[in-house]
Each structure stands twice: as structure tokens, then as C-alpha cells.
Design a protein around this motif. Sequence first.
Motif, PDB file in Angstrom:
ATOM      1  N   GLN A   1       8.268   9.114   5.691  1.00  0.00           N
ATOM      2  CA  GLN A   1       8.501   9.581   4.322  1.00  0.00           C
ATOM      3  C   GLN A   1       7.172   9.837   3.609  1.00  0.00           C
ATOM      4  O   GLN A   1       7.006  10.851   2.929  1.00  0.00           O
ATOM      5  CB  GLN A   1       9.312   8.538   3.550  1.00  0.00           C
ATOM      6  CG  GLN A   1      10.782   8.460   3.931  1.00  0.00           C
ATOM      7  CD  GLN A   1      11.505   7.360   3.175  1.00  0.00           C
ATOM      8  OE1 GLN A   1      11.083   6.202   3.170  1.00  0.00           O
ATOM      9  NE2 GLN A   1      12.585   7.724   2.522  1.00  0.00           N
ATOM     10  N   LEU A   2       6.233   8.894   3.754  1.00  0.00           N
ATOM     11  CA  LEU A   2       4.939   9.042   3.089  1.00  0.00           C
ATOM     12  C   LEU A   2       4.183  10.254   3.626  1.00  0.00           C
ATOM     13  O   LEU A   2       3.628  11.042   2.848  1.00  0.00           O
ATOM     14  CB  LEU A   2       4.112   7.769   3.289  1.00  0.00           C
ATOM     15  CG  LEU A   2       2.704   7.786   2.676  1.00  0.00           C
ATOM     16  CD1 LEU A   2       2.789   7.961   1.168  1.00  0.00           C
ATOM     17  CD2 LEU A   2       1.951   6.515   3.036  1.00  0.00           C
ATOM     18  N   ALA A   3       4.185  10.426   4.952  1.00  0.00           N
ATOM     19  CA  ALA A   3       3.485  11.570   5.553  1.00  0.00           C
ATOM     20  C   ALA A   3       4.053  12.885   5.044  1.00  0.00           C
ATOM     21  O   ALA A   3       3.313  13.838   4.763  1.00  0.00           O
ATOM     22  CB  ALA A   3       3.581  11.490   7.076  1.00  0.00           C
TER      23      ALA A   3
ATOM     24  N   SER B   1       0.825  -1.217   0.000  1.00  0.00           N
ATOM     25  CA  SER B   1       0.000   0.000   0.000  1.00  0.00           C
ATOM     26  C   SER B   1       0.855   1.262   0.000  1.00  0.00           C
ATOM     27  O   SER B   1       0.578   2.218  -0.743  1.00  0.00           O
ATOM     28  CB  SER B   1      -0.914   0.012   1.233  1.00  0.00           C
ATOM     29  OG  SER B   1      -1.505  -1.242   1.444  1.00  0.00           O
ATOM     30  N   LEU B   2       1.909   1.293   0.837  1.00  0.00           N
ATOM     31  CA  LEU B   2       2.714   2.516   0.960  1.00  0.00           C
ATOM     32  C   LEU B   2       3.491   2.798  -0.318  1.00  0.00           C
ATOM     33  O   LEU B   2       3.691   3.958  -0.688  1.00  0.00           O
ATOM     34  CB  LEU B   2       3.668   2.401   2.154  1.00  0.00           C
ATOM     35  CG  LEU B   2       3.042   2.165   3.528  1.00  0.00           C
ATOM     36  CD1 LEU B   2       4.061   2.428   4.629  1.00  0.00           C
ATOM     37  CD2 LEU B   2       1.810   3.028   3.754  1.00  0.00           C
ATOM     38  N   ASP B   3       3.967   1.737  -1.006  1.00  0.00           N
ATOM     39  CA  ASP B   3       4.616   1.922  -2.311  1.00  0.00           C
ATOM     40  C   ASP B   3       3.677   2.645  -3.268  1.00  0.00           C
ATOM     41  O   ASP B   3       4.054   3.608  -3.941  1.00  0.00           O
ATOM     42  CB  ASP B   3       4.986   0.552  -2.903  1.00  0.00           C
ATOM     43  CG  ASP B   3       6.463   0.208  -2.710  1.00  0.00           C
ATOM     44  OD1 ASP B   3       7.228   1.104  -2.322  1.00  0.00           O
ATOM     45  OD2 ASP B   3       6.831  -0.951  -2.949  1.00  0.00           O
TER      46      ASP B   3
ATOM     47  N   MET C   1      -0.302   9.087  12.684  1.00  0.00           N
ATOM     48  CA  MET C   1       1.021   9.504  12.190  1.00  0.00           C
ATOM     49  C   MET C   1       0.956  10.280  10.884  1.00  0.00           C
ATOM     50  O   MET C   1       1.959  10.850  10.458  1.00  0.00           O
ATOM     51  CB  MET C   1       1.923   8.276  12.019  1.00  0.00           C
ATOM     52  CG  MET C   1       2.263   7.582  13.329  1.00  0.00           C
ATOM     53  SD  MET C   1       3.352   6.162  13.118  1.00  0.00           S
ATOM     54  CE  MET C   1       2.153   4.894  12.685  1.00  0.00           C
ATOM     55  N   ILE C   2      -0.201  10.288  10.225  1.00  0.00           N
ATOM     56  CA  ILE C   2      -0.357  11.033   8.969  1.00  0.00           C
ATOM     57  C   ILE C   2      -1.406  12.115   9.198  1.00  0.00           C
ATOM     58  O   ILE C   2      -2.588  11.813   9.361  1.00  0.00           O
ATOM     59  CB  ILE C   2      -0.778  10.102   7.822  1.00  0.00           C
ATOM     60  CG1 ILE C   2       0.310   9.045   7.576  1.00  0.00           C
ATOM     61  CG2 ILE C   2      -1.016  10.902   6.549  1.00  0.00           C
ATOM     62  CD1 ILE C   2       0.004   8.098   6.435  1.00  0.00           C
ATOM     63  N   PRO C   3      -0.989  13.383   9.233  1.00  0.00           N
ATOM     64  CA  PRO C   3      -1.940  14.472   9.477  1.00  0.00           C
ATOM     65  C   PRO C   3      -3.016  14.525   8.392  1.00  0.00           C
ATOM     66  O   PRO C   3      -2.797  14.131   7.245  1.00  0.00           O
ATOM     67  CB  PRO C   3      -1.055  15.723   9.454  1.00  0.00           C
ATOM     68  CG  PRO C   3       0.331  15.226   9.687  1.00  0.00           C
ATOM     69  CD  PRO C   3       0.383  13.864   9.085  1.00  0.00           C
TER      70      PRO C   3
ATOM     71  N   GLU D   1      13.439  -3.106  -6.678  1.00  0.00           N
ATOM     72  CA  GLU D   1      14.790  -2.591  -6.438  1.00  0.00           C
ATOM     73  C   GLU D   1      14.876  -1.717  -5.198  1.00  0.00           C
ATOM     74  O   GLU D   1      15.932  -1.629  -4.567  1.00  0.00           O
ATOM     75  CB  GLU D   1      15.263  -1.787  -7.657  1.00  0.00           C
ATOM     76  CG  GLU D   1      15.328  -2.605  -8.938  1.00  0.00           C
ATOM     77  CD  GLU D   1      15.691  -1.749 -10.140  1.00  0.00           C
ATOM     78  OE1 GLU D   1      16.327  -0.697  -9.933  1.00  0.00           O
ATOM     79  OE2 GLU D   1      15.339  -2.120 -11.276  1.00  0.00           O
ATOM     80  N   MET D   2      13.772  -1.069  -4.842  1.00  0.00           N
ATOM     81  CA  MET D   2      13.781  -0.155  -3.692  1.00  0.00           C
ATOM     82  C   MET D   2      12.880  -0.676  -2.585  1.00  0.00           C
ATOM     83  O   MET D   2      11.847  -1.297  -2.841  1.00  0.00           O
ATOM     84  CB  MET D   2      13.308   1.242  -4.096  1.00  0.00           C
ATOM     85  CG  MET D   2      14.327   2.047  -4.859  1.00  0.00           C
ATOM     86  SD  MET D   2      13.755   3.734  -5.098  1.00  0.00           S
ATOM     87  CE  MET D   2      15.152   4.410  -5.985  1.00  0.00           C
ATOM     88  N   ASP D   3      13.287  -0.396  -1.360  1.00  0.00           N
ATOM     89  CA  ASP D   3      12.515  -0.797  -0.184  1.00  0.00           C
ATOM     90  C   ASP D   3      11.198  -0.001  -0.138  1.00  0.00           C
ATOM     91  O   ASP D   3      11.032   1.008  -0.822  1.00  0.00           O
ATOM     92  CB  ASP D   3      13.349  -0.526   1.078  1.00  0.00           C
ATOM     93  CG  ASP D   3      12.805  -1.241   2.300  1.00  0.00           C
ATOM     94  OD1 ASP D   3      11.832  -1.999   2.165  1.00  0.00           O
ATOM     95  OD2 ASP D   3      13.359  -1.030   3.402  1.00  0.00           O
ATOM     96  N   TYR D   4      10.285  -0.469   0.695  1.00  0.00           N
ATOM     97  CA  TYR D   4       9.042   0.274   0.933  1.00  0.00           C
ATOM     98  C   TYR D   4       9.384   1.605   1.615  1.00  0.00           C
ATOM     99  O   TYR D   4      10.366   1.705   2.351  1.00  0.00           O
ATOM    100  CB  TYR D   4       8.115  -0.525   1.846  1.00  0.00           C
ATOM    101  CG  TYR D   4       7.729  -1.889   1.324  1.00  0.00           C
ATOM    102  CD1 TYR D   4       6.662  -2.051   0.448  1.00  0.00           C
ATOM    103  CD2 TYR D   4       8.430  -3.020   1.724  1.00  0.00           C
ATOM    104  CE1 TYR D   4       6.303  -3.308  -0.022  1.00  0.00           C
ATOM    105  CE2 TYR D   4       8.085  -4.291   1.254  1.00  0.00           C
ATOM    106  CZ  TYR D   4       7.021  -4.428   0.376  1.00  0.00           C
ATOM    107  OH  TYR D   4       6.676  -5.664  -0.079  1.00  0.00           O
ATOM    108  N   PRO D   5       8.583   2.642   1.422  1.00  0.00           N
ATOM    109  CA  PRO D   5       8.824   3.899   2.152  1.00  0.00           C
ATOM    110  C   PRO D   5       8.431   3.745   3.614  1.00  0.00           C
ATOM    111  O   PRO D   5       7.619   2.886   3.973  1.00  0.00           O
ATOM    112  CB  PRO D   5       7.910   4.904   1.434  1.00  0.00           C
ATOM    113  CG  PRO D   5       6.819   4.065   0.845  1.00  0.00           C
ATOM    114  CD  PRO D   5       7.429   2.740   0.493  1.00  0.00           C
ATOM    115  N   SER D   6       9.011   4.581   4.445  1.00  0.00           N
ATOM    116  CA  SER D   6       8.596   4.620   5.848  1.00  0.00           C
ATOM    117  C   SER D   6       7.320   5.451   5.960  1.00  0.00           C
ATOM    118  O   SER D   6       6.970   6.213   5.048  1.00  0.00           O
ATOM    119  CB  SER D   6       9.695   5.231   6.709  1.00  0.00           C
ATOM    120  OG  SER D   6       9.851   6.602   6.405  1.00  0.00           O
TER     121      SER D   6
END
Length: 743
Positions: A299-301, A228-230, A329-331, A291-296
Motif C-alpha cells: 500500500q505504501l509503495a 514509521s509506515l503510518d 519493495m519500494i521503487p 483505529e486503523m491498522d498499519y499500512p502494508s
Amino acid sequence: MLVHSMLLILFFFPGLCQQEEVCSKSVINSCRDCIRSGPYCVWCKQLNFTKAGEQEAARCDTRAQLIKRGCKLDEIISPKNNLTIVKEDPLPQKINLRLRPGLSTTFSVSFKRVQGYPVDLYYLMDLSYSMKDDLENVKELGQDLFAALKSITEHGQIGFGAFVDKTVLPYTNTNEKKLQKPCDENYQQCQAAFGYRHVLSMTKSEVEFKSKVTEQSISGNLDSPEGSLDAMMQAAVCGDKIGWRNSSTRLIVLTTDAGFHMAGDGKLAGILEPNDEHCHMKNNLYTKSTEMDYPSVGQLAMQLAKNNIQPIFAVTQNVEIVYKQLQQMIPNSEVGVLSKNSDNVVKLIQDAYHKLSSKVTLTHVNLPANVSVVYTPKCAHAGPAMASEGVCDKVGISFEVTVTVASCMENTESFTIRPQGIKDTLTVTLSTNCECECEDPKNSNHPHCKGKGRVSCGICSCSEGFVGQFCECSIGDKDEHSLRASCQRNNGTECEGQGDCVCGRCQCHTTESGSSYHGDFCECDDEHCEKSHNKLCGGRVSCNCGKCECFQGYEGSACQCRKSSAGCQTPNNTVCYGRGTCKCDQCECDEGYQRPKCHECLGCPDPCQTKLNCIECLGFDSGPFKKNCGACSKSIYHEMVDQFPITSKQCHQKDTEGCWITFKLEQLVGKDNYKAEILKRRDCPEPPSVTAIIGGSIASVAVIGILLLMLIKLFIYMKDLKEYRKFENEKKKSKWAEVSRFL
């Protein structure tokens, strides 16, 4: 097009007015130093305000104190805050603030949400196998979604995207057939595994939306959490692909029945490269999924806030708690519970949008390090005043914004105030007011400075070759540095910071109580002696240069006790056994000796060893002190005895002649004063027998000699035996030779 409006409506005078005004003065040498030392410190530029010899730092104080001491109001220098509205309309707005460090300024920001504001809604759907029933319902919800959007605004658009998870183990089965058809074998409508796919850019066409969504089919993966975060990160940063408009309310509606992977989970698949928060879309597919990790979550917020996107999490009841925690955690995000087949998603989106649109959160970005901002909401259901944001659950409200600069800034800096999820901004440009505008006379040889200097904010700035408070001292052949050096003790502060160096000598200032500092370097005052019973030196003394000079009959560092030695008396009628001093009726023992009466020294060297040479000299006239035994008799009174009458601790030591001396030591009054009892008889070892030594030596030599002769004899015998055998062998050979010749 109707837009939001954020209006700057009024400016409040500097804050902190209800606090007690205090000027915390440190090292003040000029008006500039004074202004920088605190928000309530002001400077008096009035000529002759300070007395002769008084430090110029006295010009720096609070306004009330300076006026009380005779400074005229128009002679007081106090920089003020200033606010200028640079651009009020149209948006974005701009203001300039020129602030004095520590002195707050408060202004009001008003916000009103206008009906008909454009809305961009991006429907981001989980297409893992467990969502197959939900997909079928969403295919039929196009008309309802557009109807709901039109009830909110006439300027609405909808886009569509889908996600599953990274196509690597352990998230997805990497068997070639399973990658192409990851669903149940009995389920025919199944598309190949993928991470995130952008399906439809923002559109106003209901037909296009239904057509694109209808083309979608379910996919699958192995584990329960999804990518989902990707998907949300790419939807946020790929603005040109998604079709976000510059002036619109941006919403991402995430529908799923599972949790989510986050930063660090990629290590399970050997993916170590962190998410770079950039757009990586090609042919509508996320190309860096493997190739890239999931975002934290952080980072997404940050990217959601940066791009003014407000997420709505439409999730099933089994993961509601997970997304409620994510919401914290996400305003500016909302969570709604989907039914089992997502048939309530339209109502869920409507409810979530109304919650988001009825709450305004004001915050800032790019705030300089030494600047603080406090938001105070002004509405019926306002949250508390906060340093990071202000929240109000009502439209048409205002916030009081209080800005404070902690210290002077060399350059102009700025930051932006904005409502979260809205593009409108207010740019605040900051500078500091740390200078004194004294409007000094232009005369370079002012009479106030004896014609040898100019006036700067009430202080004389002397011409070259002259020094002093009023430039009254000519330095002649000496340079100013050497004159000032003579006013420094041990190369320290000039006149200890408590006087002025005038012509190479210190002129001391007066203290706050009116007395004067004194000493060659103004190092002394008579106000900082130790206190007893809250009185200087107990009220029984005069204080001189920081030390109490007690009246007769009193003693102690603060003259806190009467002179008495009763508590220090010992059984032999001495004071502390002569090994300490009696202060305040208690023994203060010399180093090593123990209280209460300094009788024993637990850490001192053993006197049995340290006094051995003197005992040997005094008792037996031998040892290293034999020629100077009188020195020992000064510290040791000795007595020779046949035996000790009482069994007690004895010293038993070996002297320089190898004899054992037995003695007793008793320490008398004082540190090096002993009484010694020495046994007359020493235990000396018997001397060796000379005859036995000589006889033994001769016998040993004789035995060794006999043994050597026997060895020599044996050697000769063995050699002769060898020669004889050789002779016998030669003889036998000669007989055989003769027999052979006769034959």
C-alpha cells in the motif's frame, strides 16, 4: 522555471520482422476473420483467385504465399499500425496508436534531467526515547540542510514531521501518567505519547525550520518497532497539509534507529480495520492511529509512486539490513547509514539524492488487460528489456517502448508512461485496426456473382433466394436453412468444414497435398491413416477414409506386420485356444482372458457354479434343465466315472435335490466348450423315519395332554382348598354366636 523534458523523437515500423512469418488459420469465412486470426495473416480480394469448389479460406495466408499463388500485390488487404503525435510540447505529451492485434509497434522516449528542478524535502524523524541524542543534533543542522539543498537547486523547500507509535498496548504504556510522560523519569524534556505529528509544512525559511524543530522534544513507547509506515502514508496522501508542489522532486527522509510495524501487527492491540490509504489529519495529528491498522508495504509503495515521492531511509547500522530489504519493495528509494548521533545526516541525504537523480526508471500505469509493453533502455549501463519497467543509470538517455495489443478492442483505451518520482507523463491512447478496407464495387448485381449478389472483399454476398460460391443456386420453395441442414452429418458442421454446401449437396475441397476430400459430407480423406516407419500405412497399403486397406500378406492398424499365427499356436495346435484372434503374431484375447495364449480367464464367473444345472441334468437326469438337457450337451461333453484317476481341482456343489455332486471340468477350445467327468455316486442325506416321527408326535401329544390335566387338577384342588378354609372360618363364627346367645 526549468523542467524535465520527455520527448517523443522517432517511430519504428512494426516489430517482429525478424521472426518467421506464419499464418495460423482456424475457421476463416471472411476477410475480417482472417485479419483477426494472426498478425501475419493477409487477405487476397482478387476475383477468381479461388478455384471452383475451393474454400474461400484459401484467400487467407501470409503475403509471400498469396503472391506465390498468383495474388497481385495491390489486391492484398493487410491493416497496418499507425502512430500519431497529438501533443508534443508542452508537457504532458500525448500520442495515439492504432494497432493491429499481435503486431508490435516501437517508439522512442527520451528523458533529460535539467539542473535547478524544484525539490521538496520532508524530514520525518523518529522521536522515540532512543533518538534523544539525534534530535539534539538535528536541531543544529538546519543551516547545513538548507545549504545542501541550495547546492542541488535554487528552488528547494523543507518540511518536518515526527512519529513514535500507536498509543495503545502493547506498543505504548497506557497508564495515564506514562501517556503524558513516556520517557525515563530522570529525563525532564519529554512530550506526551503520539503516533504521527506534522510539525512544519514546506518552507524556504531556514529560521522557521530551526524554530519549529527546536520546539520538539523526545517521547517514548514500549516495543522496538515504530509506526514509521503510518507516518509515511499520511505524509504521502496529505499533500495539501505537507505542502507538496505540483512540479517538484519530492523526497521523504525517514530517520530512525528501529524497525517498523506493518499490516497485521495492529491485531495485537485489537485493531482490525485495514488502512484505507486516506488522509486523516486534524490539528496536525494523525487521528486514526488507534483505529486503523498499519499500512502494508505494498500500500505504501503504491501511494509513494502515485504521488511521485521518493523515500530516503537514513537509519542506524543495526537496522540497515531491514531497510535494504524494504528498499527492494519500494521503487526509487535509497538507504543510508546514520552515525550514532545523526551528525552525518546531511551528507547522507546529498549522496542518496545524487543516486536517485542519476537513475531513471520508466514505467506505466492503467495498462489495459490485453496490452503488453516492453521497455528497452538505451544507455551505457542499461538494464535488461523488461515488461514492467526500464532502468538506466545515466541522464540524457532514451528508451525504446514496444507496445503490443493481444486482441481487438471495442472501445478506445489509454495508459500513461512516466518516469518514477517525476510528474511528467506521456499518455498513449490505443485503438485497434481489425477491419478490412476492401473498396468494393457498389454494383449490387455484380457479373462475378451471376448478377445475383454483390462482391465483398472478393467473395460473393448473394441476394435473398440465392446461395453458392457465385450465387448460382436458386433455393426455390426451400429455405436456406433446410438446404444447409442436408449438408450436415448428425447436425454437425456443414460438410465437416471441408467443403461447400451447394444447393443442398456438399462440394468437397481439395486437401493441401492436392487430393480431394470425399464422402457424402466430405468426411473422408486419404491422408490421415496411421503411420508405420514414418510411412502412411507402412507403405504397404492404400489409405481410404482414414483406414488402412492392407495388401495381401500384411495386417495391423498401419499394416505394420506380416500375417502369421506361429506366435499364437497352442500345445493342442489351436490358435489362442479359440478365445482370441491372432494379430501381428500375437494373441488379442477376448475380454477376461489373459495373454500370451488366452488360456485362463481370471475375471470370468466360476464354471463350477455356472455349469451345475447342466451337470445335474446330464449326470442324473434331474434339475431345472431336465426337460431340455440337449442344450447342455452342445457345450459340455460328459463322462460318468466311479472315481477320478488323478487328484486335481474338483467341483463339489449341492444340486436341487439337496445332494452333493462331485465333478471335474476342463475347458476345451473356444469359450463355451467343456469336457466334464462326473462321479456316478451322489452324496445324498438319509431320508427321515416316518414311524419315529409319528411315534414321537403321539408321545409328545400324550405328554402335553397329561401335563394339561395335571394343571387343571391342581387348579381345581387349590380352588376347593380355598372354599374349605372359608367354610371352616364361617363354622367357627357360628359357634361363638350360639355361646353368646346362651350367656
